[in-house]
Design an enzyme around this catalytic site. Structure first.
Site, PDB file in Angstrom:
ATOM      1  N   CYS A 130      -0.743 -13.812   6.603  1.00 48.74           N
ATOM      2  CA  CYS A 130      -1.500 -13.025   5.624  1.00 48.74           C
ATOM      3  C   CYS A 130      -2.378 -13.883   4.718  1.00 48.74           C
ATOM      4  O   CYS A 130      -2.955 -13.384   3.754  1.00 48.74           O
ATOM      5  CB  CYS A 130      -0.540 -12.183   4.789  1.00 48.74           C
ATOM      6  SG  CYS A 130       0.445 -11.069   5.802  1.00 48.74           S
ATOM      7  N   LYS A 195       6.969  -5.612  -1.611  1.00 50.27           N
ATOM      8  CA  LYS A 195       6.838  -5.497  -0.152  1.00 50.27           C
ATOM      9  C   LYS A 195       7.846  -6.456   0.468  1.00 50.27           C
ATOM     10  O   LYS A 195       7.781  -7.666   0.248  1.00 50.27           O
ATOM     11  CB  LYS A 195       5.417  -5.858   0.265  1.00 50.27           C
ATOM     12  CG  LYS A 195       5.234  -5.858   1.774  1.00 50.27           C
ATOM     13  CD  LYS A 195       3.767  -6.039   2.140  1.00 50.27           C
ATOM     14  CE  LYS A 195       3.602  -6.145   3.638  1.00 50.27           C
ATOM     15  NZ  LYS A 195       2.199  -6.366   4.020  1.00 50.27           N
ATOM     16  N   ARG A 205       2.560  -4.017  13.829  1.00 54.52           N
ATOM     17  CA  ARG A 205       1.942  -5.274  14.250  1.00 54.52           C
ATOM     18  C   ARG A 205       1.314  -5.147  15.627  1.00 54.52           C
ATOM     19  O   ARG A 205       0.377  -5.850  15.946  1.00 54.52           O
ATOM     20  CB  ARG A 205       2.957  -6.415  14.143  1.00 54.52           C
ATOM     21  CG  ARG A 205       3.259  -6.686  12.672  1.00 54.52           C
ATOM     22  CD  ARG A 205       4.258  -7.788  12.427  1.00 54.52           C
ATOM     23  NE  ARG A 205       4.598  -7.819  11.000  1.00 54.52           N
ATOM     24  CZ  ARG A 205       5.601  -8.500  10.485  1.00 54.52           C
ATOM     25  NH1 ARG A 205       6.365  -9.230  11.286  1.00 54.52           N
ATOM     26  NH2 ARG A 205       5.822  -8.462   9.182  1.00 54.52           N
ATOM     27  N   GLU A 233       8.442  -8.762  -9.643  1.00 51.76           N
ATOM     28  CA  GLU A 233       7.154  -8.663  -8.931  1.00 51.76           C
ATOM     29  C   GLU A 233       6.285  -7.559  -9.539  1.00 51.76           C
ATOM     30  O   GLU A 233       5.093  -7.738  -9.751  1.00 51.76           O
ATOM     31  CB  GLU A 233       7.389  -8.332  -7.443  1.00 51.76           C
ATOM     32  CG  GLU A 233       7.812  -9.507  -6.581  1.00 51.76           C
ATOM     33  CD  GLU A 233       6.617 -10.377  -6.164  1.00 51.76           C
ATOM     34  OE1 GLU A 233       5.498 -10.127  -6.614  1.00 51.76           O
ATOM     35  OE2 GLU A 233       6.831 -11.315  -5.372  1.00 51.76           O
ATOM     36  N   LYS A 248       7.551  -0.859  -0.437  1.00 55.47           N
ATOM     37  CA  LYS A 248       7.408  -0.815   1.022  1.00 55.47           C
ATOM     38  C   LYS A 248       8.462  -1.684   1.682  1.00 55.47           C
ATOM     39  O   LYS A 248       8.611  -2.813   1.251  1.00 55.47           O
ATOM     40  CB  LYS A 248       6.005  -1.333   1.366  1.00 55.47           C
ATOM     41  CG  LYS A 248       5.744  -1.439   2.825  1.00 55.47           C
ATOM     42  CD  LYS A 248       4.379  -2.033   3.043  1.00 55.47           C
ATOM     43  CE  LYS A 248       4.224  -2.272   4.536  1.00 55.47           C
ATOM     44  NZ  LYS A 248       3.081  -3.070   4.835  1.00 55.47           N
ATOM     45  N   SER A 274       5.817   1.926   9.774  1.00 55.79           N
ATOM     46  CA  SER A 274       5.750   2.228  11.207  1.00 55.79           C
ATOM     47  C   SER A 274       7.125   2.376  11.855  1.00 55.79           C
ATOM     48  O   SER A 274       7.372   3.333  12.592  1.00 55.79           O
ATOM     49  CB  SER A 274       4.932   1.150  11.917  1.00 55.79           C
ATOM     50  OG  SER A 274       5.464  -0.135  11.654  1.00 55.79           O
TER      51      SER A 274
HETATM   52  C1  PBG Z   1      -0.583  -6.097   6.255  1.00 55.92           C
HETATM   53  C2  PBG Z   1       0.283  -4.913   6.361  1.00 55.92           C
HETATM   54  C3  PBG Z   1       1.435  -4.689   7.141  1.00 55.92           C
HETATM   55  C4  PBG Z   1       1.784  -3.362   6.951  1.00 55.92           C
HETATM   56  C5  PBG Z   1       0.891  -2.830   6.060  1.00 55.92           C
HETATM   57  N1  PBG Z   1      -0.007  -3.802   5.679  1.00 55.92           N
HETATM   58  C6  PBG Z   1       2.128  -5.562   8.107  1.00 55.92           C
HETATM   59  C7  PBG Z   1       2.907  -6.722   7.712  1.00 55.92           C
HETATM   60  O1  PBG Z   1       3.078  -7.035   6.536  1.00 55.92           O
HETATM   61  O2  PBG Z   1       3.370  -7.380   8.637  1.00 55.92           O
HETATM   62  C8  PBG Z   1       2.944  -2.671   7.627  1.00 55.92           C
HETATM   63  C9  PBG Z   1       2.798  -1.204   7.772  1.00 55.92           C
HETATM   64  C10 PBG Z   1       3.746  -0.542   8.695  1.00 55.92           C
HETATM   65  O3  PBG Z   1       4.673  -1.137   9.270  1.00 55.92           O
HETATM   66  O4  PBG Z   1       3.557   0.649   8.859  1.00 55.92           O
HETATM   67  N2  PBG Z   1      -0.027  -7.216   5.727  1.00 55.92           N
END
Ligand code: PBG
Length: 326
Positions: A130, A195, A205, A233, A248, A274
């Site tokens: 990232c 997150k 991914r 955070e 998240k 997801s």
């Molecule tokens: C980008 C990002 C991710 C997700 C949202 N923004 C992937 C990650 O951090 O690997 C995941 C969303 C999902 O799993 O639905 N960094």
């Protein structure tokens, strides 16, 4: 309150009673739908682990967003998969990058839906991390400059809100400053504040072609075991100018959503990620659970925990279900 004077079943006798007593009502207005833009024309690639979710070229995506708009879904969150990736994630911030082009088209054609952009570099770096790699690790402060430039380019393209998800320290502040200097002081930031380094991002991914090519994201995303750290955070992000706080994933982190709602006075978003979507789809496909009920129950649980809005791949399906009921 004691049995037999108090009998909770009195208020559960039938659907009318249950409606009257119901505390949490999921609404179409709560839903944000993720979408994936890819280069090309007439492209609609299914994502194997996410039935009903596609990578779409801008021409196809616009039609889909029109449909979401007509259902009354108030917002989408846009992810882009660029033509080429490189070490420095150039594709993330160029004027004619995939997200910038998609935002412009969607804003031209769909005036009644908000476009939120995900601000991260993992879809644009050749290594899938990232941020920018220096000496074998993601370099925080170099990455901040690129994230700020990316957010600014999204705002210039017409994004209604930016959502930084890279989990770099100071990212909200860096983006706020860049937006303000660029004349976008009215564009809010939805901060992916808490997150977690979660395995539930697996199917995404594939969708975003963003799996890290080496190592993992544990030096920047949070340890799933921590709750107090989420508060730290979030406190930082609020101090740096976050307008909406995001937690998240959602379902494995309902306690964090609840704590956030109680401890902070800002709107709370939850990302029903997801893997949370795919688990329900897979079990429903096998006939092991009722997919529609599992969807509604889990979305309601996220709202009950304290989320004011939910980012979910179920947005369209849930909206259709909610329309049926009303
Ligand atoms: C980008 C990002 C991710 C997700 C949202 N923004 C992937 C990650 O951090 O690997 C995941 C969303 C999902 O799993 O639905 N960094």
């Amino acid at each position: 309150m004691q049995f037999p004077e108090y009998r909770p079943r009195r208020l559960r006798k039938n659907d009318l009673w249950r409606k009257l007593i119901r505390e949490t009502i999921l609404n179409i207005n709560d839903l944000i739908c993720p979408v994936f833009a890819v280069p090309g024309k007439n492209v609609k690639n299914p994502i194997s682990a996410m039935p009903g979710v596609f990578q779409e070229s801008i021409d196809v995506l616009v039609k889909e967003v029109k449909n979401l708009e007509s259902l009354g879904i108030p917002a989408i969150i846009l992810f882009g998969i660029p033509e080429t990736k490189n070490e420095t994630a150039t594709g993330a911030f160029i004027k004619d990058g995939i997200v910038q082009r998609a935002v412009r088209r969607i804003k031209e054609t769909c005036p009644n839906i908000l476009v939120i952009t995900d601000v991260c570099l993992c879809e644009y770096t050749s290594h899938g991390h990232c941020g920018i790699i220096e000496k074998g690790d993601v370099d925080n402060d170099t990455t901040l400059e690129i994230l700020a430039e990316t957010a600014l380019s999204h705002a210039k393209a017409g994004a209604d809100m930016v959502a930084p998800s890279a989990m770099m320290d100071g990212q909200v502040g860096a983006i706020r400053e860049a937006l303000d200097e660029g004349g976008f002081e009215t564009i809010p930031i939805m901060a992916y504040s808490a997150k977690y380094a979660s395995c539930f991002y697996g199917p995404f991914r594939e969708a975003a072609k963003s799996a890290p090519q080496f190592g993992n994201r544990k030096t920047y995303q949070m340890d799933p075991a921590n709750s107090d750290e989420a508060i730290r955070e979030i406190t930082l992000d609020v101090g740096e100018g976050a307008d909406i706080i995001m937690i998240k994933p959602a379902l494995a982190y309902l306690d964090i959503i609840r704590r956030t709602k109680e401890e902070f006075d800002l709107p709370v978003a939850a990302y029903n990620v997801s893997g949370e979507f795919s688990m329900i789809k897979a079990a429903a496909e096998k006939g092991w659970i009722d997919g529609t009920q599992a969807m509604m129950e889990s979305l309601t649980s996220i709202k009950r925990a304290g989320a004011d809005m939910i980012i979910t791949y179920f947005a369209r399906e849930a909206a259709l279900e909610l329309q049926k009921k009303s």
